[in-house]
Design an enzyme around this catalytic site. Structure first.
Site: not given
Length: 343
Positions: A140, A280
């Site tokens: 991320e 995810e």
């Protein structure tokens, strides 16, 4: 070779741990957990790790065998139960997604060298394990644009390829691995790259009342799926700083919305002729269980339709748990959906 279709994250073990202690690392995930995951029908795990597990800021370049042993044992357990392992750096020297505003990784050459050197070391260590393990560069990234990220990513790929030409490398886009940002990644001529994205849409459903999100806490509503957000106009009127949420008024939360939000990733793949992976996805555990099951059912059906592998967040704890402390599923129906078991 193992498959990387139906996975589950092992967050909270050697990443995002509440306490840095041998007791935690020795007990949070054990062989029994990997056996449970395999018996449920999953085919791989995603293992987030934080760099302090294997390298101290006081001894840069000296890698800690006690920390590396946790990766080693997880890999051995995965091999025993025929699971794949995606090794994901969650916290890098100078970068952690929770603290991206104070990041120094993208401006400090010394931190960048440390980062690439860690991966170079891991590539050498696991060079004979490529049938079971894949590397995910960094979790991320949040940057103003993709320029500095692309530069570091290309340096990383070059370093790995000097050691191993066929290790699978998972690369994600900017803005928390957003599907919309895949198109801004640098062109990579490499047959062993998988493009990775995360998916938590619609946010105020999947993260309803999330204690770490100021906006979710402010809205503070129970949201059902399928359904709609309630009280948006009144909320924005009373909280003008969240005026951006007016676009959610009357929005239908359903499978077609998920398909629409997934579309940028699908279009990217069609253009690039590449492999996709969703590292995810998930719904916070305090959400209504029926809604949680239905969202996962819809999303998994889309991943199946578009032939995309992925790993749900998260095996246990971390506010998104699929299993409790006793290795019992919060819902067997949910586990069957996530493991892509046809019932």
């Amino acid at each position: 070779m193992v498959s990387f279709k139906a996975g589950i994250n092992l967050g909270g073990w050697i990443s995002q741990y509440q306490v840095f202690s041998k007791e935690h690392f020795d007990t949070f995930i054990t062989e029994k957990d990997i056996e449970t995951i395999a018996e449920a029908g999953f085919d791989h795990v995603r293992l987030p790790f934080d760099y302090p597990i294997i390298e101290s800021d006081d001894n840069v370049g000296e890698y800690k065998e006690d920390g590396l042993s946790y990766i080693d044992r997880c890999l051995e357990w995965c091999k025993k139960y025929n699971l794949g392992l995606v090794l994901d750096m969650h916290h890098a020297p100078g970068y952690r997604f929770q603290d991206f505003k104070t990041s120094t990784l993208f401006e400090d050459p010394n931190q960048q060298k440390r980062f690439v050197d860690i991966w170079r070391f891991l590539a050498k260590r696991y060079i004979n394990e490529r049938e079971h393990i894949a590397f995910e560069l960094l979790n991320e990234v949040v940057e103003p644009d993709s320029t500095r990220w692309n530069k570091l990513m290309l340096e990383y790929i070059k370093a790995i390829r000097e050691i191993d030409s066929t290790m699978w490398l998972y690369i994600g886009g900017n803005n928390y691995n957003s599907p919309d940002e895949l198109k801004n990644l640098a062109d990579i001529d490499d047959d062993y790259i998988v493009y990775n994205f995360h998916f938590y849409n619609p946010f105020f459903f999947t993260h309803q009342k999330a204690h770490w999100s100021e906006s979710a806490m402010a809205y503070n509503r129970t949201v059902k799926y399928p359904g709609q957000y309630e009280g948006i106009e009144e909320f924005v009127k009373n909280n003008p700083k969240y005026s951006f949420m007016m676009e959610l008024n009357n929005l239908k939360l359903n499978k077609e919305l998920l398909r629409k939000d997934l579309k940028p990733a699908i279009e990217f793949r069609e253009k690039k002729k590449c492999k996709l992976y969703c590292g995810e996805f998930g719904v916070i555990a305090i959400a209504d269980l029926e809604s949680r099951i239905k969202w996962h059912e819809d999303y998994i059906s889309l991943l199946e339709e578009y032939d995309i592998g992925g790993a749900v967040w998260n095996y246990k704890k971390m506010d998104f748990e699929i299993y409790n402390e006793d290795r019992k599923p919060v819902s067997q129906e949910l586990v069957n959906i996530l493991a892509r078991r046809k019932t």
